[in-house]
Design an enzyme around this catalytic site. Structure first.
Site, PDB file in Angstrom:
ATOM      1  N   TRP A 130       0.860  -1.192   0.000  1.00 26.32           N
ATOM      2  CA  TRP A 130       0.000   0.000   0.000  1.00 26.32           C
ATOM      3  C   TRP A 130       0.895   1.240   0.000  1.00 26.32           C
ATOM      4  O   TRP A 130       1.873   1.311   0.753  1.00 26.32           O
ATOM      5  CB  TRP A 130      -0.905  -0.034   1.239  1.00 26.32           C
ATOM      6  N   ASP A 212      -1.679  -6.461   8.922  1.00 28.43           N
ATOM      7  CA  ASP A 212      -2.576  -5.375   8.514  1.00 28.43           C
ATOM      8  C   ASP A 212      -3.827  -6.027   7.924  1.00 28.43           C
ATOM      9  O   ASP A 212      -3.767  -6.631   6.852  1.00 28.43           O
ATOM     10  CB  ASP A 212      -1.873  -4.503   7.460  1.00 28.43           C
ATOM     11  N   LYS A 247     -13.571  -0.354   5.161  1.00 34.22           N
ATOM     12  CA  LYS A 247     -14.183  -0.990   3.980  1.00 34.22           C
ATOM     13  C   LYS A 247     -15.302  -1.929   4.379  1.00 34.22           C
ATOM     14  O   LYS A 247     -16.346  -1.936   3.747  1.00 34.22           O
ATOM     15  CB  LYS A 247     -13.143  -1.759   3.176  1.00 34.22           C
TER      16      LYS A 247
HETATM   17  C1  LMR Z   1      -6.661   2.749  -0.837  1.00 35.37           C
HETATM   18  O1  LMR Z   1      -5.690   1.988  -0.763  1.00 35.37           O
HETATM   19  O2  LMR Z   1      -7.099   3.190  -1.905  1.00 35.37           O
HETATM   20  C2  LMR Z   1      -7.379   3.112   0.434  1.00 35.37           C
HETATM   21  O3  LMR Z   1      -6.858   2.415   1.506  1.00 35.37           O
HETATM   22  C3  LMR Z   1      -7.463   4.581   0.637  1.00 35.37           C
HETATM   23  C4  LMR Z   1      -6.178   5.190   1.103  1.00 35.37           C
HETATM   24  O4  LMR Z   1      -6.212   5.854   2.131  1.00 35.37           O
HETATM   25  O5  LMR Z   1      -5.147   5.045   0.462  1.00 35.37           O
END
Ligand code: LMR
Length: 397
Positions: A130, A212, A247
């Site tokens: 992420w 996570d 989510k």
């Molecule tokens: C994403 O990965 O799109 C979401 O978790 C929103 C974010 O805060 O990045």
């Protein structure tokens, strides 16, 4: 003095919300930020959340402070949901929890706790991961390293390389950030046997699992999506969990999450609980209550819980269906590998094997909005746009 500040680069994910919104093409397909969208492209408040809000409005008689660990009913009920009510993690008294400001707040608190306990620890994150993991965890000052996870070209998990990197280069006390389910940004999850292998390796090397769990319920179903976490919790003396309700309860802007530290003994858990609270107090004093109170209301009421689970399952099934349709549309045009990968991957995201230039082209020439990395949010597609989406992807490749 503020003229001395440097200009900030656009955020890879949040920045895309504005860029997609500015496109007026009626054929636009927005696969950017990770929010669930229904078949008309809306992100409605979930039914159980609406009902809990009505009850809260009626029953709440004070806004007084609750405390630095947040809403205790939320902490207890949500932990039970994730770990299993009768699990040893819950019944042993070894789990310290606190409500956090979203999964991100939980990640930050978890990382701060690791730093307090072992400032020399390195946090290992997957490549890719992420986009905010490194900035968020790195701002604790902890060192971050990456382990191979996913090969964008073959669209498969690099499991042997992942194990080799951790086996050869992680040191005792390092923490390994693992996506509990619905890996962001790839959608490629570890199989049960891969979870076992990585667990054995980490146990042998004395590494700390840092899980996570941001998409529980949106991959294979609620219990199955906690498989890895529960496996680790059953065999590791210690682990850290950052879980999110953004989510699966659709509570994005309310910022509801849970940080948990499973400790070797109940006494250690008291210490961890104290330090998490102290860190919270120093950072934001106390987490906001509204979203956590809603989750607590839902999980305390069997009928509301059942309705929430039904709606969550509908969301999951819709996304699985979209994956299958996109897979079929790609297969018709001969893109076998991509079709198979997208169909098998879990949750909201898949990582297309496209370059940044090709991602640019998808946006500028086709009004298909995805991240520069090639990440798409499958929930942003619709049955009626799937064929066009497959055409556009193949047109830029
Ligand atoms: C994403 O990965 O799109 C979401 O978790 C929103 C974010 O805060 O990045």
């Amino acid at each position: 003095m503020f003229e001395t500040l440097s200009a900030t680069p656009p955020d890879a994910i949040v920045g895309m919300i504005k860029i997609a919104a500015a496109d007026t093409n009626p054929k636009k397909i927005d696969l950017g930020v990770g929010i669930y969208q229904d078949k008309v492209g809306a992100t409605p408040v979930m039914r159980a959340v609406k009902e809990a809000e009505k009850r809260l409005l009626r029953e709440e008689d004070s806004k007084k402070y609750i405390g630095i660990h947040g809403n205790p009913a939320f902490n207890s009920l949500f932990s039970k949901l994730i770990f299993g009510a009768n699990s040893e993690a819950i019944t042993s008294g070894r789990l310290a929890t606190a409500q956090a400001a979203g999964g991100s707040g939980a990640l930050r608190l978890g990382a701060e706790l690791i730093k307090l306990a072992n400032p020399a620890a390195t946090i290992w994150v997957s490549t890719p991961t992420w986009a905010n993991h490194q900035p968020l965890i790195g701002s604790t000052g902890l060192r971050i390293k990456q382990y191979p996870y996913y090969n964008k070209e073959t669209q498969r998990i690099d499991f042997d390389d992942m194990c080799a990197e951790l086996r050869d280069n992680a040191k005792v006390g390092d923490a390994v950030l693992l996506h509990g389910c619905c890996h962001n940004p790839t959608g490629a999850d570890l199989s049960e046997s891969q979870w076992q292998t990585i667990a054995d390796l980490m146990l042998e090397k004395n590494l700390l699992p840092f899980v996570d769990l941001a998409y529980a319920g949106l991959g294979d179903g609620l219990a199955q999506d906690s498989y890895g976490l529960r496996l680790l919790a059953g065999i590791f003396p210690e682990l850290v969990l950052a879980a999110s309700c953004s989510k699966n309860f659709g509570l994005y802007k309310e910022r509801v999450g849970l940080v948990g530290a499973l400790c070797a003994t109940p006494d250690d858990a008291k210490l961890a609980h104290g330090q998490i609270g102290l860190t919270m107090r120093r950072m934001i004093s106390m987490p906001p209550d509204h979203g956590a109170a809603l989750v607590a209301k839902i999980l305390a009421d069997p009928a509301l819980t059942a309705d929430w689970k039904t709606e969550l399952e509908d969301m999951r099934v819709r996304m699985t269906g979209l994956r299958a349709s996109l897979g079929e549309a790609l297969l018709v045009q001969g893109a076998e590998q991509m079709a198979a990968a997208i169909t098998a991957q879990k949750g909201m995201f898949s990582l297309l094997p496209v370059s940044q230039e090709q991602a640019d082209k998808l946006r500028s020439e086709h009004s298909v909005f995805l991240l520069n990395s090639g990440r798409i949010n499958i929930a942003g597609a619709r049955t009626e746009t799937i064929d066009r989406l497959a055409d556009c992807i193949l047109a830029v490749l």
